[in-house]
Write an enzyme that holds these catalytic residues in place. Structure first.
Site, short mmCIF file in Angstrom:
data_model
loop_
_atom_site.label_atom_id
_atom_site.label_comp_id
_atom_site.label_asym_id
_atom_site.label_seq_id
_atom_site.Cartn_x
_atom_site.Cartn_y
_atom_site.Cartn_z
N ASN A 137 18.92 7.10 49.86
CA ASN A 137 17.78 7.56 50.67
C ASN A 137 18.14 7.80 52.15
OD1 ASN A 137 15.27 5.69 48.79
ND2 ASN A 137 15.85 7.84 48.63
N ASP A 149 8.03 6.57 42.46
CA ASP A 149 8.43 7.95 42.73
C ASP A 149 7.21 8.87 42.79
OD1 ASP A 149 10.15 10.00 43.22
OD2 ASP A 149 10.91 10.15 41.17
C1 FPP Z 1 9.90 8.03 46.24
O1 FPP Z 1 9.02 9.14 46.41
C2 FPP Z 1 9.51 6.95 47.12
C3 FPP Z 1 10.32 6.41 48.08
C4 FPP Z 1 11.67 6.87 48.34
C5 FPP Z 1 9.82 5.33 48.95
C6 FPP Z 1 9.02 4.24 48.32
C7 FPP Z 1 8.42 3.45 49.42
C8 FPP Z 1 7.13 3.05 49.53
C9 FPP Z 1 6.13 3.28 48.48
C10 FPP Z 1 6.60 2.40 50.76
C11 FPP Z 1 7.32 1.26 51.39
C12 FPP Z 1 7.70 0.15 50.47
C13 FPP Z 1 7.19 -1.12 50.47
C14 FPP Z 1 7.78 -2.13 49.55
C15 FPP Z 1 6.08 -1.54 51.32
P1 FPP Z 1 9.66 10.53 46.87
O2 FPP Z 1 9.53 10.59 48.35
O3 FPP Z 1 11.05 10.66 46.35
O4 FPP Z 1 8.67 11.53 46.19
P2 FPP Z 1 9.02 12.98 45.64
O5 FPP Z 1 10.01 12.79 44.51
O6 FPP Z 1 7.71 13.48 45.16
O7 FPP Z 1 9.58 13.77 46.77
#
Ligand code: FPP
Length: 241
Positions: free
Chosen positions: A69, A21
Site C-alpha cells: 500500500n 476491500d
Molecule cells: C482497500 O480498499 C482498503 C484499504 C487499503 C484500507 C483499509 C483501511 C480502513 C478501512 C481504515 C483504517 C483502518 C482501521 C483499522 C481503523 P481500496 O482502497 O483498495 O478499494 P478499491 O479496491 O475499491 O480501490
C-alpha cells in the site's frame, strides 16, 4: 433476510480474517474522493469489532495496510494514517473496557512517529486483555511474516535455544505474528475480488473462504452474520474424509 437468527452459536469461528476491500470503488460510485470510502470503511471497522466481540470470536484480524500500500499516492496514505489514529483515539477506552487485546501484525515502526506512539500505548494498555484479540495488519505481508519467522528460528538455533528437530508445523506458529492464536477459520473478502493478496498465508492453510460483492463500506453486521452462516454450512474436513 436476518442472518443473526440463523446462526448456530455453538459453532462460531474462533478466528476470522477480513480483507477490507472496495473503499475506493464505494467512493467512486458516489463521485466522492477515495478517502471518503476509507472514512466510511473505518465506521464498519468499529461496527464489526463490536459485533465480533458480542459473538465471542476469539481473534479478529483486519487487513488495514499492506506492504504494497506504500505505492498509493502520499495524500491517500496520510489519510489512512489519520483514520487509524482517529480509530485508536476514539475506540481505545471502549476496547479496554471490553477486555480486548490489540495486536499489530507487521512492522508499524515505519509509520509516522505520532502513530507509532499511539500504537505503542494501545498495545501496552491492552496487553493483558483476553476476551478477544484484535489483530490489525499494518505494513503487513504474509510472505514477510514467514521470512521473519524463519530468521527468528535460525537465530534461536544459533543461540542454542532450540534444535532443528524442535521445528515442525506447530512450533513454527510460535514465530508468527499471531503466536498463541488459532489458525484462521474464515477468510472474508468483500468487493468481488478473488485473491488472497499476501494475507495470513501460513494461518489460512485450512480456512474457509467467503467472497462477497458487497463493498467494505456497505459490509454491515448482517453481512458479517451472513458470512458466518455460510461458514457454518460448510463441511470442514481438514484433509480427512
Ligand atoms: C482497500 O480498499 C482498503 C484499504 C487499503 C484500507 C483499509 C483501511 C480502513 C478501512 C481504515 C483504517 C483502518 C482501521 C483499522 C481503523 P481500496 O482502497 O483498495 O478499494 P478499491 O479496491 O475499491 O480501490
Amino acid at each position: 433476510m436476518n442472518y443473526y437468527d440463523k446462526l448456530d452459536f455453538e459453532n462460531i469461528p474462533s478466528h476470522i480474517g477480513i480483507i477490507m476491500d472496495g473503499n475506493g470503488r464505494w467512493a467512486k460510485k458516489r463521485n466522492l474522493p477515495r478517502t471518503f470510502g476509507h472514512k466510511e470503511g473505518t465506521k464498519r471497522v468499529i461496527d464489526i469489532v463490536e459485533t465480533a466481540y458480542k459473538l465471542n470470536i476469539k481473534s479478529l484480524t483486519l487487513y488495514a495496510f499492506s506492504t504494497e500500500n506504500w505505492k498509493r499516492p502520499e495524500d491517500e496514505i496520510s489519510k489512512l494514517m489519520d483514520l487509524l489514529a482517529y480509530y485508536i483515539k476514539n475506540q481505545l477506552e471502549k476496547i479496554i473496557k471490553n477486555n480486548i487485546k490489540i495486536n499489530v501484525l507487521g512492522d508499524y515502526t515505519k509509520f509516522p512517529s505520532s502513530i507509532v506512539k499511539l500504537i505503542d500505548n494501545a498495545l501496552q494498555r491492552t496487553e493483558s486483555n483476553d476476551k478477544m484479540i484484535l489483530n490489525i495488519a499494518l505494513n503487513y505481508g504474509g510472505q514477510t511474516e514467514i521470512v521473519d519467522a524463519t530468521k527468528k528460528i535460525v537465530k534461536d538455533i544459533g543461540d542454542n535455544k532450540i534444535s532443528i528437530d524442535d521445528i515442525n508445523t506447530e512450533t513454527f506458529k510460535d514465530y508468527l505474528y499471531t503466536k498463541g492464536q488459532s489458525d484462521l477459520d474464515l477468510l472474508i473478502r468483500p468487493s468481488g475480488e478473488f485473491r488472497v493478496s499476501n494475507f495470513l498465508l501460513y494461518q489460512l492453510a485450512y480456512s474457509e473462504f467467503y467472497f462477497s460483492d458487497i463493498l467494505w463500506p456497505d459490509f454491515n453486521e448482517n453481512e458479517f452474520y451472513k458470512a458466518i452462516y455460510d461458514y457454518q454450512n460448510r463441511n470442514r474436513r481438514f484433509g480427512g474424509l
